[in-house]
Design a protein around this motif. Sequence first.
Motif: not given
Length: 189
Positions: A163, A166-167, A170-172, A177-178, A180-181
């Motif tokens: 993971t 994505r992790q 996601r923390r950016q 961050a988007m 990551a999806t």
Amino acid sequence: MCRMTEVSSLTGRLLVATPALADPNFDRAVVLLLDHDDEGSLGVVLNRPTPVTVGDILAPWAGLAGEPDVVFQGGPVSLDAALGVAVIPGDEGPLGWRRVYGAIGLVDLETPPELLGPALGSLRIFAGYAGWGPGQLESELGDGAWYVVESEPGDVSSPRPETLWRQVLRRQRGELAMIATYPDDPSLN
């Protein structure tokens, strides 16, 4: 053309593969750069665990490896060579450990483990590494193959490496961050 001496070192930072990166060796890879200078770059892929346990190839180090206690494929270069990366908190590291960036450093796997064991915060063993010749990484960065982000000591020892891509994204902030999806297979969207 920008010369490396004009570019700040990316040692200790993460390269996060963009969804567009076509090289299967680096699909959704998170690479910790251990060295970056005008002679090239070297790093290890943090999110490629193998089914091989550390005890299978480096039994003396098995008890010190973090979870999962498997060998990670550090990259496509020199798969028969092992690199140890460890987080050691504090200012001074023990004999057999060389600081790379912050609390992250390289372990000399020839050092008796009992000398390093008490100081280790976490240890990962990598088979192989990712390497770039002079200017090669800069060219890939210019082509948009990688995002460059700050590393955190916990990235090296993530208990769920699958993971990590994505992790880290996601923390950016903002657009990263988007990303990551972003779906594993965009054609299924």
